[in-house]
Write a protein that holds these residues in place. Structure first.
Motif, PDB file in Angstrom:
ATOM      1  N   VAL A   2       6.205   0.932  -6.869  1.00  0.00           N
ATOM      2  CA  VAL A   2       5.066   1.581  -7.356  1.00  0.00           C
ATOM      3  C   VAL A   2       3.892   1.169  -6.631  1.00  0.00           C
ATOM      4  N   ALA A   3       3.249   0.034  -6.597  1.00  0.00           N
ATOM      5  CA  ALA A   3       2.140  -0.308  -6.138  1.00  0.00           C
ATOM      6  C   ALA A   3       1.814  -0.079  -4.585  1.00  0.00           C
ATOM      7  N   PRO A   4       3.016  -0.137  -3.881  1.00  0.00           N
ATOM      8  CA  PRO A   4       2.690   0.290  -2.209  1.00  0.00           C
ATOM      9  C   PRO A   4       2.348   1.576  -2.133  1.00  0.00           C
ATOM     10  N   GLY A   5       2.576   2.611  -3.286  1.00  0.00           N
ATOM     11  CA  GLY A   5       2.260   4.076  -3.102  1.00  0.00           C
ATOM     12  C   GLY A   5       0.843   4.279  -3.535  1.00  0.00           C
ATOM     13  N   MET A   6       0.496   3.298  -4.469  1.00  0.00           N
ATOM     14  CA  MET A   6      -1.049   3.251  -4.912  1.00  0.00           C
ATOM     15  C   MET A   6      -2.084   2.668  -4.271  1.00  0.00           C
ATOM     16  N   TYR A   7      -1.469   1.515  -3.467  1.00  0.00           N
ATOM     17  CA  TYR A   7      -2.313   0.726  -2.738  1.00  0.00           C
ATOM     18  C   TYR A   7      -1.724   0.532  -1.294  1.00  0.00           C
ATOM     19  N   PRO A   8      -2.265   1.375  -0.306  1.00  0.00           N
ATOM     20  CA  PRO A   8      -1.735   1.600   0.961  1.00  0.00           C
ATOM     21  C   PRO A   8      -2.077   0.352   1.886  1.00  0.00           C
ATOM     22  N   ASN A   9      -3.316  -0.286   1.573  1.00  0.00           N
ATOM     23  CA  ASN A   9      -3.591  -1.447   2.180  1.00  0.00           C
ATOM     24  C   ASN A   9      -2.962  -2.842   1.817  1.00  0.00           C
ATOM     25  N   LEU A  10      -1.704  -2.807   1.152  1.00  0.00           N
ATOM     26  CA  LEU A  10      -1.271  -3.981   0.720  1.00  0.00           C
ATOM     27  C   LEU A  10      -1.034  -5.023   1.802  1.00  0.00           C
ATOM     28  N   ARG A  11      -0.961  -6.232   1.778  1.00  0.00           N
ATOM     29  CA  ARG A  11      -0.814  -7.320   2.996  1.00  0.00           C
ATOM     30  C   ARG A  11       0.944  -7.543   3.092  1.00  0.00           C
ATOM     31  N   PHE A  12       1.612  -6.856   2.498  1.00  0.00           N
ATOM     32  CA  PHE A  12       3.139  -7.076   2.475  1.00  0.00           C
ATOM     33  C   PHE A  12       3.611  -5.747   2.494  1.00  0.00           C
ATOM     34  N   ASP A  13       4.973  -5.638   2.956  1.00  0.00           N
ATOM     35  CA  ASP A  13       5.901  -4.385   2.794  1.00  0.00           C
ATOM     36  C   ASP A  13       7.099  -4.832   1.989  1.00  0.00           C
ATOM     37  N   PRO A  14       7.165  -4.276   0.892  1.00  0.00           N
ATOM     38  CA  PRO A  14       8.423  -4.683   0.077  1.00  0.00           C
ATOM     39  C   PRO A  14       9.569  -4.662   0.849  1.00  0.00           C
ATOM     40  N   ILE A  15       9.940  -3.772   1.668  1.00  0.00           N
ATOM     41  CA  ILE A  15      11.105  -3.407   2.426  1.00  0.00           C
ATOM     42  C   ILE A  15      11.191  -4.559   3.407  1.00  0.00           C
ATOM     43  N   LYS A  16      10.152  -4.553   4.248  1.00  0.00           N
ATOM     44  CA  LYS A  16      10.324  -5.624   5.516  1.00  0.00           C
ATOM     45  C   LYS A  16      10.057  -6.999   5.230  1.00  0.00           C
ATOM     46  N   SER A  17       9.211  -7.159   4.274  1.00  0.00           N
ATOM     47  CA  SER A  17       8.777  -8.680   4.280  1.00  0.00           C
ATOM     48  C   SER A  17       9.518  -9.528   3.160  1.00  0.00           C
ATOM     49  N   PHE A  18      10.678  -8.900   2.810  1.00  0.00           N
ATOM     50  CA  PHE A  18      11.538  -9.638   1.926  1.00  0.00           C
ATOM     51  C   PHE A  18      12.922  -9.178   2.180  1.00  0.00           C
ATOM     52  N   VAL A  19      13.893 -10.166   1.578  1.00  0.00           N
ATOM     53  CA  VAL A  19      15.196 -10.045   1.418  1.00  0.00           C
ATOM     54  C   VAL A  19      15.616  -9.943   0.073  1.00  0.00           C
ATOM     55  N   PRO A  20      16.108  -8.798  -0.564  1.00  0.00           N
ATOM     56  CA  PRO A  20      16.444  -8.584  -1.775  1.00  0.00           C
ATOM     57  C   PRO A  20      17.694  -9.383  -2.121  1.00  0.00           C
ATOM     58  N   VAL A  21      17.832 -10.334  -3.131  1.00  0.00           N
ATOM     59  CA  VAL A  21      18.785 -11.124  -3.275  1.00  0.00           C
ATOM     60  C   VAL A  21      19.753 -10.729  -4.409  1.00  0.00           C
ATOM     61  N   SER A  22      19.280 -10.165  -5.628  1.00  0.00           N
ATOM     62  CA  SER A  22      19.829  -9.522  -6.658  1.00  0.00           C
ATOM     63  C   SER A  22      19.155  -8.864  -7.524  1.00  0.00           C
ATOM     64  N   LEU A  23      19.605  -7.647  -7.781  1.00  0.00           N
ATOM     65  CA  LEU A  23      18.825  -6.958  -9.216  1.00  0.00           C
ATOM     66  C   LEU A  23      19.528  -7.682 -10.439  1.00  0.00           C
ATOM     67  N   ILE A  24      18.542  -8.252 -11.243  1.00  0.00           N
ATOM     68  CA  ILE A  24      18.782  -9.185 -12.275  1.00  0.00           C
ATOM     69  C   ILE A  24      19.264  -8.540 -13.537  1.00  0.00           C
ATOM     70  N   SER A  25      18.230  -7.762 -13.975  1.00  0.00           N
ATOM     71  CA  SER A  25      18.467  -6.750 -15.308  1.00  0.00           C
ATOM     72  C   SER A  25      17.409  -5.795 -15.498  1.00  0.00           C
ATOM     73  N   SER A  26      17.700  -4.838 -16.228  1.00  0.00           N
ATOM     74  CA  SER A  26      16.687  -3.618 -16.497  1.00  0.00           C
ATOM     75  C   SER A  26      16.473  -3.522 -17.779  1.00  0.00           C
ATOM     76  N   VAL A  27      15.506  -2.929 -18.429  1.00  0.00           N
ATOM     77  CA  VAL A  27      15.142  -2.418 -19.784  1.00  0.00           C
ATOM     78  C   VAL A  27      14.931  -1.083 -19.624  1.00  0.00           C
ATOM     79  N   PRO A  28      15.312  -0.304 -20.526  1.00  0.00           N
ATOM     80  CA  PRO A  28      14.933   1.266 -20.662  1.00  0.00           C
ATOM     81  C   PRO A  28      13.670   1.370 -21.549  1.00  0.00           C
TER      82      PRO A  28
END
Length: 330
Positions: free
Chosen positions: A106-132
């Motif tokens: 969500v934040a990347p769409g709101m803050y275009p000048n972030l100093r990281f890219d969620p896709i390029k700056s990280f390796v997703p290890v695991s989706l842990i859990s979710s809450v409805p």
């Protein structure tokens, strides 16, 4: 001349031996991971839902992998302060991030000048859990299902307010997704935290809101709030009597608060695999599952590849919604 050649062969042999030892040492270092404590960065304050997940996960990974996990809270800016620090960290597996959908999609769409890219700056290890989340209304209103709510919003176009815990949070974007899919308009009233938002819905100053199901369930059970529908695709085992938005007239509607483990880009596949396996073992522990489920969480446990695919889809979904809804930072 012969003496010089013998010296050269001796030096060459020594260099080869050193190289073999270094390679062996490197292999040993990789095999020994982790051999020191790991810092798990959290972008929200201690005591909240994200922090609770981090501490449960850190405790489990510490027991599974044999080294302690130190939780470090760097709250602020929708979790992006912690995410930026994690993105700059050495990609050695000893600094990780517990990220959420608010921070990573969500934040990347709101803050275009972030100093990281969620896709390029990280390796997703695991989706842990979710809450409805759950859509609730004050029981003083004659609204009992999704269709009632949609009609009420259409009859009072642009006049009905909804509460959230803040701009860009899951409560906010869930309501905006609902409005977009239902073709209705609502007025957003952001609060500085969830507690006051809930208080004003309880007092009927604000008629409705989306919020995490475990948080609102006590008010629903007491009759102080009326549950309309949950935001997951399937009904929640925690409250199976509450229908989903998707089954109530908006097919495909899904909005979750989710928590995922990330490593900085460049982290070796061997380390990622070790972490991924550690998470899998941790989440398979019955005691750990019980603790998370008591907090109303669904155990996800998606591996690195599946989490990456999910991240990409979520980024497109919420990015499109933010652009079309015109959501801007304060």
């Amino acid at each position: 001349m012969q003496k010089r050649m013998r010296v050269r062969r001796h030096l060459l042999g020594a260099a080869m031996a050193i190289g073999i030892l270094a390679a062996g040492s490197s292999a040993h270092a990789q095999g020994a991971y982790p051999d020191k404590p790991t810092t798990l960065l959290v972008g929200f304050s201690a005591g909240g839902a994200v922090d609770n997940v981090a501490r449960l996960l850190g405790q489990g990974l510490g027991q599974t992998l044999g080294q302690p996990y130190v939780i470090e809270n760097r709250a602020g800016a929708t979790g992006t302060i912690a995410a930026e620090a994690a993105a700059r960290a050495q990609p050695d597996g000893y600094t990780l991030l517990l990220g959420t959908q608010s921070t990573m999609v969500v934040a990347p769409g709101m803050y275009p000048n972030l100093r990281f890219d969620p896709i390029k700056s990280f390796v997703p290890v695991s989706l842990i859990s979710s809450v409805p989340l759950v859509l609730v209304v004050n029981p003083a209103l004659p609204l009992h299902n999704v269709q009632d709510v949609i009609k009420y919003l259409k009859d009072n176009k642009g006049q009905v307010t909804y509460a959230s815990s803040g701009l860009g949070g899951p409560q906010h974007v869930s309501a905006e997704l609902f409005a977009a899919m239902a073709g209705v308009q609502m007025v957003h009233v952001p609060y500085k935290g969830e507690s006051q938002a809930i208080t004003d819905v309880l007092g009927n100053q604000i008629p409705l809101m989306f919020s995490n199901l475990p948080t609102l369930l006590p008010h629903i059970r007491s009759g102080k709030l009326r549950a309309i529908a949950v935001s997951s695709l399937q009904r929640s085992p925690t409250a199976p009597e509450i229908p989903t938005v998707a089954e109530s007239g908006l097919p495909g509607f899904e909005a979750l608060t989710w928590f995922g483990l990330y490593a900085p880009a460049g982290t070796s596949p061997a380390v990622v695999q070790k972490l991924e396996q550690g998470v899998k073992t941790t989440l398979a522990d019955p005691a750990m599952r019980e603790k998370m489920e008591l907090q109303g969480m669904k155990i996800e446990g998606r591996d690195s590849a599946a989490f990456k695919t999910y991240m990409q889809a979520e980024s497109v979904k919420w990015g499109d919604l933010i652009r079309k809804s015109g959501i801007k930072p304060e």
